[in-house]
Motif scaffolding. Structure first.
Motif, short mmCIF file in Angstrom:
data_model
loop_
_atom_site.label_atom_id
_atom_site.label_comp_id
_atom_site.label_asym_id
_atom_site.label_seq_id
_atom_site.Cartn_x
_atom_site.Cartn_y
_atom_site.Cartn_z
N GLY A 1 11.31 2.85 4.05
CA GLY A 1 11.35 2.94 2.57
C GLY A 1 9.78 3.21 2.34
N LEU A 2 9.12 3.98 2.98
CA LEU A 2 7.75 4.12 2.51
C LEU A 2 7.32 5.48 2.44
CD1 LEU A 2 5.82 1.91 5.02
CD2 LEU A 2 6.56 1.21 2.71
N THR A 3 6.50 6.04 1.71
CA THR A 3 6.27 7.31 1.65
C THR A 3 5.08 7.87 2.65
OG1 THR A 3 4.29 6.89 -0.05
CG2 THR A 3 6.50 7.47 -0.90
N HIS A 4 5.29 9.20 2.88
CA HIS A 4 4.23 9.57 3.64
C HIS A 4 2.89 9.76 3.21
CE1 HIS A 4 6.40 10.43 7.73
NE2 HIS A 4 7.53 10.76 6.87
N ASN A 5 1.75 9.63 3.79
CA ASN A 5 0.65 9.55 3.11
C ASN A 5 0.24 11.20 2.72
OD1 ASN A 5 -1.90 8.18 2.26
ND2 ASN A 5 -3.12 9.18 4.16
N ILE B 1 0.86 -1.20 0.04
CA ILE B 1 0.09 0.06 0.02
C ILE B 1 0.88 1.33 0.02
CG2 ILE B 1 -1.82 1.33 1.14
CD1 ILE B 1 -2.62 -1.51 2.42
N VAL B 2 0.50 2.24 -0.93
CA VAL B 2 1.32 3.53 -0.83
C VAL B 2 0.32 4.73 -0.39
CG1 VAL B 2 3.06 2.54 -2.73
CG2 VAL B 2 0.85 3.69 -3.34
N ILE C 1 -2.71 0.96 -4.21
CA ILE C 1 -1.53 -0.29 -3.99
C ILE C 1 -0.60 -0.40 -5.12
CG2 ILE C 1 -1.61 -2.96 -3.67
CD1 ILE C 1 -4.36 -2.67 -2.38
N ASN C 2 0.64 -0.59 -4.96
CA ASN C 2 1.56 -0.91 -5.90
C ASN C 2 1.99 -2.27 -6.21
OD1 ASN C 2 3.96 -1.17 -7.47
ND2 ASN C 2 5.13 0.56 -6.63
N TYR D 1 8.32 8.56 -6.36
CA TYR D 1 7.23 9.29 -6.34
C TYR D 1 6.54 9.37 -5.17
CZ TYR D 1 4.83 4.85 -6.43
OH TYR D 1 4.46 3.62 -5.68
N VAL D 2 5.71 10.20 -5.00
CA VAL D 2 4.42 10.38 -4.08
C VAL D 2 3.36 10.50 -4.59
CG1 VAL D 2 6.16 11.38 -2.18
CG2 VAL D 2 4.95 12.79 -3.60
N CYS D 3 2.32 9.98 -3.96
CA CYS D 3 0.89 10.12 -4.62
C CYS D 3 -0.11 9.98 -3.17
CB CYS D 3 0.46 8.97 -5.60
SG CYS D 3 0.36 7.15 -4.54
N THR D 4 -1.33 10.40 -3.61
CA THR D 4 -2.42 10.42 -2.78
C THR D 4 -3.63 10.22 -3.68
OG1 THR D 4 -3.47 10.90 -0.88
CG2 THR D 4 -3.02 12.72 -2.52
#
Length: 467
Positions: free
Chosen positions: A281-285, A163-164, A173-174, A211-214
């Motif tokens: 290794g995760l992006t912030h929401n 989940i990203v 989800i990636n 990348y970052v996304c929401t």
């Protein structure tokens, strides 16, 4: 996206995998359906004997639904549902239609929206429910724990899927396969409705860097928006990523069914370090404010703000921690306050000495790019075991005010526990405990219902609680 509120299995349509589109091609998502958590609730209710629900009013069901759709406050809708069986049946059964009308933010945390959190394990994307979710959706309280891999049993989430983003009832989800394919494969999933949209792959010339996304939903709109989405199932995935020499933007809209053209953002360029990569290794929401006009991401000691109307990027400096200490990125979460102000949840300076035991969670807010302390420190140490040695903030559910955090307790082998703090009531509940050497909560994403699912879940009296 369609919410199935009746019992019986939903037939999954026969679809083919989408080809990698060019940057200008319009390609619909691969839509897959199953029996979501709401469907299981409605099937259980359908087995109960229906009772008379005449409320004595002369209005037809159709007219009452039109009236409910005009109610500007979500809390008032919940009170309507609590009035009598007929009104509860209409509010819950016609939730999608009622929620088509934009309404003002509730101005308070709605604790019942928080259902729990997903965490990545070898068994897949497992879900851990809150106490409220276990009571409202008994199917979530099972062993082994429910997982997305079993909810969608066609192998979609096999491999290295993770989940990203998680917002308003949707998960991004990636779908990594682990076969060194450079194409980015994303899907948008609604486990409540049992629907997943596999988006057209971004590969080849569309290949992305960091990348970052929401994801934006119909719940992000406010009553000031002139042209709201046509459906409550609307979503828009927005993404920033690195290119050689500039920061790029793309989005996918469920209404248009395609990716937008790549756009170059103005103002500061964001590199890998600024893309908000944490130690895990995760992006912030991403956080969405101003009726879906602004998106915020917490980065390396700053917040970068994207205006979706102009595609301009700006940067807001983060404040110092308590007592002027350097800002602790690993223990800071970004979100919105009930009055729609940007805020940060942070773990304050801890003291685990018996004579001066303190484990404070600190809330700070931001307006006009100026930060100030709200002077609100919530002490949670009294709710933790005496042998706690380490506390880590994991997720902030901004609509419900639920803060998930984990602890390490004891000595070797360590005991890892997961808790949730309700910012409205300041009550701390223990959710899970694991005796293992590794950290089982390294990849946590909180999950909240959207407004439509929340109203649909009010079908029985025990689902209507004080907001």
């Amino acid at each position: 996206m369609k919410i199935y509120l009746q019992g019986g299995p939903a037939r999954r349509p026969r679809v083919s995998s989408p080809a990698s589109p060019s940057s200008s091609a319009a390609a619909m998502a691969d839509a897959r359906e199953c029996r979501g958590w709401l469907s299981a609730l409605r099937r259980d209710l359908s087995n109960r004997r229906r009772r008379a629900d005449d409320d004595g009013t002369p209005f037809t069901d159709e007219l009452l639904v039109v009236i409910f759709a005009r109610v500007p406050d979500l809390a008032d809708l919940v009170r309507c549902a609590a009035t009598c069986r007929r009104w509860r049946r209409l509010v819950s059964g016609e939730a999608a239609l009622i929620c088509c009308t934009p309404r003002r933010p509730p101005g308070r945390f709605i604790g019942q929206l928080a259902l729990g959190f997903f965490h990545l394990q070898l068994e897949g994307l497992l879900f851990m429910p809150t106490a409220f979710a276990s009571r409202r959706f008994p199917g979530l309280l099972q062993q082994p724990p429910p997982s997305l891999n079993k909810l969608f049993d066609d192998g979609l989430f096999d491999g290295f899927s993770h989940i990203v983003a998680s917002r308003n009832g949707l998960l991004v989800i990636n779908l990594e396969s682990g076969n060194h394919d450079r194409a980015l494969k994303l899907c948008v999933c609604n486990p409540m409705a049992g629907v997943v949209h596999v988006l057209p792959h971004l590969g080849g010339m569309d290949g992305l860097g960091h990348y970052v996304c929401t994801v934006l939903t119909a719940d992000d709109r406010d009553d000031k928006i002139i042209n709201p989405p046509r459906s409550t199932s609307y979503f828009r995935l927005v993404m920033l990523y690195t290119r050689c020499g500039f920061t790029a933007f793309r989005s996918y809209s469920s209404e248009e069914g395609s990716w937008s053209e790549e756009a170059k953002l103005t103002n500061p360029r964001l590199g890998r370090k600024q893309m908000g990569l944490t130690n895990d290794g995760l992006t912030h929401n991403g956080v969405v404010g101003c009726g879906g006009r602004l998106v915020y991401w917490l980065s390396n000691k700053v917040v970068f703000v994207l205006c979706l109307e102009t595609l301009q990027l700006s940067v807001v400096s983060m404040p110092r921690s308590g007592n002027g200490q350097s800002f602790d990125m690993g223990n800071t979460l970004l979100g919105l306050s009930p009055n729609s102000m940007l805020c940060a949840i942070q773990l304050g300076r801890m003291s685990l000495r018996p004579a001066n035991r303190r484990v404070p969670i600190r809330v700070i807010t931001c307006t006009d790019r100026s930060w100030w302390d709200t002077e609100e420190l919530i002490q949670v140490g009294q709710s933790l075991p005496e042998d706690v040695g380490h506390v880590m903030l994991r997720w902030f559910c901004e609509k419900s005010g639920a803060v998930f955090f984990s602890t390490f307790c004891g000595s070797y082998p360590l005991r890892s526990e997961m808790y949730v703090l309700n910012l409205k009531t300041r009550v701390v509940d223990k959710l899970a405990s694991e005796d293992r050497i590794s950290n089982p909560w390294a990849c946590v994403h909180g999950y909240e219902m959207d407004q439509t699912a929340y109203l649909a879940s009010l079908a029985e009296p025990e689902g209507v609680e004080d907001m």
